[in-house]
Structure formats: structure tokens, C-alpha cells
Design an enzyme around this catalytic site. Structure first.
Site, short mmCIF file in Angstrom:
data_model
loop_
_atom_site.label_atom_id
_atom_site.label_comp_id
_atom_site.label_asym_id
_atom_site.label_seq_id
_atom_site.Cartn_x
_atom_site.Cartn_y
_atom_site.Cartn_z
N HIS A 116 1.94 0.09 3.43
CA HIS A 116 1.44 -0.10 2.07
C HIS A 116 -0.09 0.05 2.09
O HIS A 116 -0.74 -0.17 3.12
CB HIS A 116 1.82 -1.48 1.55
CG HIS A 116 3.27 -1.63 1.26
ND1 HIS A 116 3.75 -2.56 0.36
CD2 HIS A 116 4.36 -0.97 1.74
CE1 HIS A 116 5.07 -2.47 0.29
NE2 HIS A 116 5.46 -1.52 1.13
N CYS A 159 2.32 -7.65 1.26
CA CYS A 159 0.87 -7.48 1.19
C CYS A 159 0.17 -8.78 0.84
O CYS A 159 -0.90 -9.08 1.38
CB CYS A 159 0.53 -6.39 0.18
SG CYS A 159 1.10 -4.76 0.69
N CYS A 167 2.58 -6.76 -3.41
CA CYS A 167 3.95 -7.20 -3.16
C CYS A 167 3.92 -8.41 -2.22
O CYS A 167 2.87 -8.77 -1.69
CB CYS A 167 4.75 -6.05 -2.53
SG CYS A 167 4.33 -5.75 -0.79
N GLU A 220 -2.47 -1.81 0.86
CA GLU A 220 -3.20 -3.03 1.20
C GLU A 220 -3.14 -3.31 2.70
O GLU A 220 -4.16 -3.67 3.31
CB GLU A 220 -2.64 -4.23 0.44
CG GLU A 220 -2.76 -4.14 -1.07
CD GLU A 220 -1.55 -3.52 -1.75
OE1 GLU A 220 -1.32 -3.85 -2.93
OE2 GLU A 220 -0.83 -2.71 -1.11
#
Length: 157
Positions: free
Chosen positions: A54, A87, A84, A56
């Protein structure tokens, strides 16, 4: 919101658009310290075939490498979307000061990125989760914890 905040969140949004053009998910993230960008990334889950890639997470990894520390106190993260659960956990572990985001998790849900089931699963007892959890060899595993407790040269994080 400051002028710099606007600049940094716009960069995260730019990264999310660039990601879509390259075949990645529509997410971007920027990490700053003292008003300067120290890392940035976009979603690379499908590009790298890595479910943890992801924006992040990748930005946190790069920032930690650059700062040569797992502790990102004094840093802020700007994400094109509300983080999410994975993260969010990484943001807390990294001890990032502030999170700025553009799209909401409901916006993400509207285009097929629904993480609400993860939030629900986390609150369930292990035996009620949709993925089976089994504890094995706890006593053997505790040896590593005991060794950590006794280590004089450990770096706490």
C-alpha cells in the site's frame, strides 16, 4: 489547513492518479518532516503482487530507511485516502504525528475497496473470525521473548 498541507495532499492525490496510469491502485502517500517531503509512494499491490504494498506502507518504509530509524515521530503523513486498518496500524507503530487524508473509507468502499470487514474481524474473538487461528508451541516461542527481555543491547520500539 496551511499552504504546505495543501501542497502535500495534492502530491498524494497526484501519486494516486499516476498509480492508476501504471496499473496500480488509486492511492498515494507522502511523508513529511519539518515541512519537507522525505518519502512518497503509490499503491503497488498489483504491480508487485504484494498485498502489503500500500502507498502508506511503502512511504513509511522509505522514510524509516532515510531517517535510519523505525520511529517517525515528528513526521506527518498525507494520504489520498483514509488509511486502511493495515496502514493505520503501521502509522501507529511508526509513531507518526498527524494523518491528513482526502478520500474517505466510504469513498473507497464505493469503488470496491471495502475494508469494513477487517474492522469487524479484529473485534471478534479468534474462534469467530472467518480465517482460522490456532495457537501452537507457545512455550517454545516464549524463549525468544525471554531472550529479548534479557538482552542488554536491544533497541526498544
Amino acid at each position: 489547513m496551511s499552504e504546505k498541507d495543501t501542497l502535500f495532499i495534492r502530491r498524494a492525490i497526484e501519486l494516486s492518479l499516476e498509480s492508476v496510469k501504471r496499473g496500480g491502485g488509486p492511492f498515494g502517500a507522502v511523508i513529511t518532516k519539518n515541512g519537507e517531503i522525505i518519502s512518497e509512494s503509490c499503491n503497488q499491490v498489483t504491480i508487485l503482487n504484494d498485498p502489503t504494498a500500500h502507498a502508506e506502507i511503502s512511504a513509511i518504509r522509505e522514510a524509516a530507511r532515510k531517517l535510519n530509524a523505525p520511529d517517525l515521530r515528528g513526521c506527518d503523513i498525507y494520504a489520498s485516502c483514509e488509511p486502511c486498518p493495515m496502514c493505520l496500524g503501521a502509522i501507529y507503530w511508526a509513531r507518526i504525528n498527524k494523518v491528513f487524508f482526502a478520500n474517505t473509507r466510504k469513498d473507497a468502499d464505493n469503488i470496491g475497496f471495502d475494508d469494513s470487514f477487517i474492522y469487524k474481524e479484529i473485534s471478534l474473538p479468534l474462534r469467530e473470525r472467518s480465517i482460522e487461528f490456532r495457537q501452537l508451541l507457545r512455550e517454545e516461542a516464549l524463549e525468544a521473548f525471554r531472550a529479548w527481555e534479557k538482552a542488554e543491547d536491544k533497541v526498544k520500539y
